[in-house]
Design a protein around this motif. Sequence first.
Motif, PDB file in Angstrom:
ATOM      1  N   ARG A 616       1.408   2.359   7.212  1.00  0.00           N
ATOM      2  CA  ARG A 616       0.217   1.530   7.007  1.00  0.00           C
ATOM      3  C   ARG A 616      -0.937   2.337   6.432  1.00  0.00           C
ATOM      4  O   ARG A 616      -2.009   1.785   6.183  1.00  0.00           O
ATOM      5  CB  ARG A 616      -0.224   0.912   8.337  1.00  0.00           C
ATOM      6  CG  ARG A 616       0.792  -0.014   8.984  1.00  0.00           C
ATOM      7  CD  ARG A 616       0.367  -0.388  10.406  1.00  0.00           C
ATOM      8  NE  ARG A 616      -0.966  -0.965  10.438  1.00  0.00           N
ATOM      9  CZ  ARG A 616      -1.945  -0.545  11.245  1.00  0.00           C
ATOM     10  NH1 ARG A 616      -1.740   0.444  12.100  1.00  0.00           N
ATOM     11  NH2 ARG A 616      -3.136  -1.126  11.216  1.00  0.00           N
ATOM     12  N   LEU A 617      -0.736   3.634   6.215  1.00  0.00           N
ATOM     13  CA  LEU A 617      -1.830   4.513   5.829  1.00  0.00           C
ATOM     14  C   LEU A 617      -2.036   4.538   4.315  1.00  0.00           C
ATOM     15  O   LEU A 617      -1.087   4.652   3.546  1.00  0.00           O
ATOM     16  CB  LEU A 617      -1.556   5.939   6.315  1.00  0.00           C
ATOM     17  CG  LEU A 617      -2.670   6.957   6.007  1.00  0.00           C
ATOM     18  CD1 LEU A 617      -3.872   6.702   6.903  1.00  0.00           C
ATOM     19  CD2 LEU A 617      -2.152   8.373   6.181  1.00  0.00           C
ATOM     20  N   TYR A 618      -3.310   4.451   3.925  1.00  0.00           N
ATOM     21  CA  TYR A 618      -3.739   4.602   2.536  1.00  0.00           C
ATOM     22  C   TYR A 618      -4.860   5.637   2.485  1.00  0.00           C
ATOM     23  O   TYR A 618      -5.540   5.893   3.486  1.00  0.00           O
ATOM     24  CB  TYR A 618      -4.301   3.298   1.972  1.00  0.00           C
ATOM     25  CG  TYR A 618      -3.361   2.131   1.876  1.00  0.00           C
ATOM     26  CD1 TYR A 618      -2.864   1.727   0.645  1.00  0.00           C
ATOM     27  CD2 TYR A 618      -2.994   1.386   3.007  1.00  0.00           C
ATOM     28  CE1 TYR A 618      -2.024   0.619   0.527  1.00  0.00           C
ATOM     29  CE2 TYR A 618      -2.153   0.294   2.906  1.00  0.00           C
ATOM     30  CZ  TYR A 618      -1.676  -0.091   1.669  1.00  0.00           C
ATOM     31  OH  TYR A 618      -0.851  -1.176   1.564  1.00  0.00           O
ATOM     32  N   ARG A 619      -5.068   6.176   1.303  1.00  0.00           N
ATOM     33  CA  ARG A 619      -6.288   6.937   1.018  1.00  0.00           C
ATOM     34  C   ARG A 619      -6.933   6.288  -0.197  1.00  0.00           C
ATOM     35  O   ARG A 619      -6.388   6.338  -1.304  1.00  0.00           O
ATOM     36  CB  ARG A 619      -5.964   8.403   0.746  1.00  0.00           C
ATOM     37  CG  ARG A 619      -7.210   9.223   0.397  1.00  0.00           C
ATOM     38  CD  ARG A 619      -6.890  10.689   0.266  1.00  0.00           C
ATOM     39  NE  ARG A 619      -8.056  11.447  -0.208  1.00  0.00           N
ATOM     40  CZ  ARG A 619      -8.169  12.763  -0.095  1.00  0.00           C
ATOM     41  NH1 ARG A 619      -7.192  13.461   0.463  1.00  0.00           N
ATOM     42  NH2 ARG A 619      -9.237  13.374  -0.548  1.00  0.00           N
ATOM     43  N   LEU A 620      -8.103   5.660   0.007  1.00  0.00           N
ATOM     44  CA  LEU A 620      -8.712   4.828  -1.026  1.00  0.00           C
ATOM     45  C   LEU A 620     -10.198   5.132  -1.155  1.00  0.00           C
ATOM     46  O   LEU A 620     -10.851   5.538  -0.182  1.00  0.00           O
ATOM     47  CB  LEU A 620      -8.529   3.341  -0.692  1.00  0.00           C
ATOM     48  CG  LEU A 620      -7.083   2.848  -0.562  1.00  0.00           C
ATOM     49  CD1 LEU A 620      -7.057   1.418  -0.048  1.00  0.00           C
ATOM     50  CD2 LEU A 620      -6.358   2.942  -1.901  1.00  0.00           C
ATOM     51  N   GLY A 621     -10.714   4.893  -2.335  1.00  0.00           N
ATOM     52  CA  GLY A 621     -12.132   5.054  -2.578  1.00  0.00           C
ATOM     53  C   GLY A 621     -12.889   3.807  -2.175  1.00  0.00           C
ATOM     54  O   GLY A 621     -12.791   2.761  -2.838  1.00  0.00           O
ATOM     55  N   GLY A 640     -15.132   0.269  -5.467  1.00  0.00           N
ATOM     56  CA  GLY A 640     -15.688   0.591  -4.162  1.00  0.00           C
ATOM     57  C   GLY A 640     -15.411  -0.412  -3.069  1.00  0.00           C
ATOM     58  O   GLY A 640     -15.833  -0.222  -1.921  1.00  0.00           O
ATOM     59  N   ALA A 641     -14.708  -1.498  -3.390  1.00  0.00           N
ATOM     60  CA  ALA A 641     -14.367  -2.518  -2.400  1.00  0.00           C
ATOM     61  C   ALA A 641     -12.872  -2.490  -2.120  1.00  0.00           C
ATOM     62  O   ALA A 641     -12.084  -1.903  -2.874  1.00  0.00           O
ATOM     63  CB  ALA A 641     -14.784  -3.905  -2.889  1.00  0.00           C
TER      64      ALA A 641
END
Length: 841
Positions: A616-621, A640-641
Motif C-alpha cells: 500500500r506504500l507510495y512515495r508521492l509529491g 501537488g494533489a
Amino acid sequence: MTPEHGPKAPQSLPSLPSLPSPATTPAQTTTPAQTTTSSQTAARSALPRPNRSVRVPPTDPATRLTFLGDGDGHDRSDRIEVTTRFLERGGRPWFPVTGEVHYSRIPRDRWSEVLGHARAGGLDTVATYVFWQAHEPTPGDYRWDGDLDLRAFVELAAHHGLDVVVRIGPWAHGEARHGGFPDWLVDRGLRTRTDDPEYLDLVQAFYSQTIRQLDGLTHADGGPVVGAQIENELYDQPAHLATLRRTAEDLGLHLPVWTATGWGGAQLPGTLLPVYSAYADGFWEESSTGWPEFAAIHFRYSEVRDDLTVGADLREALDQITVGGEVPASDRGMLPFVTCELGGGMHVAYHRRPLVGAQDVAALALAKIGSGSVWQGYYMYAGGTQRVGPHGTEQESQATGYPNDVPTRSYDFYAPVGEHGQIRLHHHLLRRQHLWLADEGVRLAAMATTVGGGSEDPAELRWSVRSDGRSGYLFLTTYQPPAHPVEAQPGVQVTVDLDGTEVTVPARPVDLPAGLSLVWPLRYALTPDLELRSATAQVLARLDDVVVLAATDGVDVELVLDGAVEVGGAAVGQRTGGGLGADSTVVTLTEPPGPRCVVDLPGVRVLVLDDASASRLYRLGVAGRDRLVLSDAPVYAEDGALVVHTTGSETTVSLLPAPGALAVAGGEGALSRAASADGRGADDPWETWILSVLGAGPHRLLTDLCPEAVASPPERGGPMGRLSAPTDWAGAARVRVDVPVELVEGTDRALLRVDWTGDVGRAWVGDHLVSDHFWHGRVWDVDLTPWREEIVVHGVVLELLPWVAETGVRVDPSVVPGGDGLEIRSVDVVRVARTVLAPRP
C-alpha cells in the motif's frame, strides 16, 4: 512472399559467441545440481542445510560506449551515456524503470490517468510504439490527431515526470495487423525490412513525419525523449538496422540511447544496444504445450540474457528462420544487461490462453535484477484496445498471415494497469521494487552480480549477490508459478565476503517457505555513522530520517547493526560478536511489523511494514514535497494533489509527514480525519484520513445463468495450422443486460464485469462491437463509460459461445471447466470513483 519480407530461403541463425563479462562472475555453488527422485528430495530436505558462502570479487571499471548514443547535447548535469556495465546520467549510474504504454490504443482522455498511475508505480520512463498503420492509413495521409497525437502524449508524460522511449519501427509487431505496416504497403509487394530503395523511401517519409512530432522534445532540447528503438525482432538484417538509425539521425533525431531487440540470437550492428525480454508464459506456444520450457530460467538467477523462444513462431512462419543451439551463458557480456520486455502479464490467443499471475510478474522482475539487469523494461505496463482502421480491426490474425488469432478489440494483456484503467496487484508488487530502485538504483546499477546457487533442481537454494565489493544485496527465491513450484528451503544461512569482512545472514539459520522472492541488504548505510550489516527484511524507501523496510510473511525480522547501538521504539537490541563481527547489535522487534512499528536508532527511524502494508506504500509529491503515502485504493499525484481511484465505499489514506489539512478538491466523496478513537496513538507517525464515496464499487445485475448455446465446428488456419477463432456465431447465446442509467452516470468510470465460463464472448451496444473476450479464467471487463447514452436505449448484448473441451484450446489447468457448456455466474456494474485530495490552504 510474406507480408513483411521478400522471398528467402529457409535459414538458421547461429548462437551468439560467449564473451567474458565484466558485470558477471562465474557461479560459485556449494550444492551441485543433480537429478533426484521425489523420495531423495524429501530425504535431503530433512537434512540440515550448510551455510552457503561466496567471496565477492572487486568490480571492473565501466567504459563509456560513445557509439551507442549520439547528440545528447547536455552538459554533465543531465548527460546520458551508455557504458560497458550500466547507463550514466549526470555522471552517475542510472537504473531506468520503463513500462510500455501505447497511446494509440488508449482513449486520449485516459492518458493522464494511465501516466499518473505509471509514475506512482515507480516508473521513470514509458516506451511506446509508433504504429505506421495508424498514422498513415492511406499513402501520404498522415494523422496525428486525437488518440494519435504522439506529441501531446510525450508532453503529458513529461508533465507526470516521465521520460519517453519511442519505438519508431517501421515494423513493430505488438500483436498489430501486419506488424503495424499499413495494408497499402503490404499490397505493394516490396522487399520490406531490407535496404530495398523503394521501401527505404517510404520509411524515410514516415520517419520524417514522426520526427517532426518530436521536434523540441528530445533530451538534447531539454525534453523527455531519451531513446529510440529501431524495428523489432529483426534477426538477420544488421546492415538494415544500421541504415534505419542513420536515416533517423539524418532526419534530425539525435538521442543518447539507440536500441534494438536482441533476443532470439539476433544479429545487430555495433551501433545499437541489444535489449532483452523475459516472459512467464507465451500465447505463441502450441496448444499442446504445458508450461513452456523457456520460462523456468526466468525464475532463477542466471548470466543468460537471451531467450530463443520469444517470437519464434513468427520467425518460423513468416521468415522460415529457426534458431538452434544453446544460448551462451554470457552473451554480449561487454554491454550492459538491458531489458525492454519483461512480461507485465500476458496476452491470449484463441488456441492458447496463459494465466500469468501478479506474483509471477513480480518474481520474474526481481530475478532479473538479481541476475544483473540495469534497466527494467515491462511489456505491457498498461493494456489497451485494438484500433479499428480502414480495413477493420487492426489485430494480428491468421487472416493476415500470422500463426495466431488474438482478440479483435481487447489488448488488456493482464497488465499492471488494465485495458480500462483497472489497477492490479502486480502494480503494487512491482512498485515495492521500484521504490527501492529509486533510492538505490545509483548504487545497484554499478554493482557486479555473482550467482551463488540455483539450477533446475527444485530442491536447491537459488541465490545471488549484487555488490560493489564493500556492500550489496543478497537475492533469494523459492518462487516458481504455482503449477510448477520449487521447494521450501529449511535452514538458510549465507555468508558473503565483502572486502575481507564476512557478513552472515541471518544470524541464525531461517526456514524460507516456498513461494518467496526476496532481496536483503548487506552493509547498508542507515546514516554516515550507522551501518545495517544485514537484515531479513527488504529495503523499500527512505525519506528524510525514515528508512522503510518490508517484512515477509513467514520470516522473522532480524536487523544486525555494526557496533554497540542504542535501540528504542518497537525493538530491543542485544550485543553480540562471533560470526556477526567483533562488535554488533542484533535488533529484535517487540511488536508486529506494520505502519506503527518504528525502531528508533541514533539519527534514523526504521519503519518496518508488514507485507500487506508494504503493498500500500507510495512515495508521492504532495503539497510541495515528497511524502510517504499508505492508501487502500490506487492513488497518484498531480500538481501537488492526490488523485484517488476507488471501488470501495470507504478508503483510508495516510501520509508521512502530514501536509496539515486535506480536502476534497474534485470528484466524488467526503473526507474526514481519523481521530484517536479510531486507534491512532501518540506513537503513530502517520496522519490518516477516511474517504467515503457513496455508491462506489460493484452493483449486481444478473446471477447464475446457464444459457443454451451451440459451438461452431473448430477450424484451423494460418501458416502453422493452429486453432482459429470462431467466425460462425449462429449458435451463440445472446443475453441482454439492461443497465440502470444511475449506475453509469455520476461516476468517473463504469465497468460491466462478467464472471463467466465459456469459449469466446462479444459485447454489443446497438451495432457497435465494443469488446471481445477469449475466456481464460478471469473476469471480463467492458467499459460502459463511452456508451452511456446508447446503453439507455440498447442495453448491452452479450454474445457467447460455449466451452467445448475436445476443441483443444489450452487454458491453465487450474481453471479448466468441469464440463462443456456456458455459465454466467454474475454480471455487475463496477462504479470507479475519482477523487482529488488537495492540501487545504
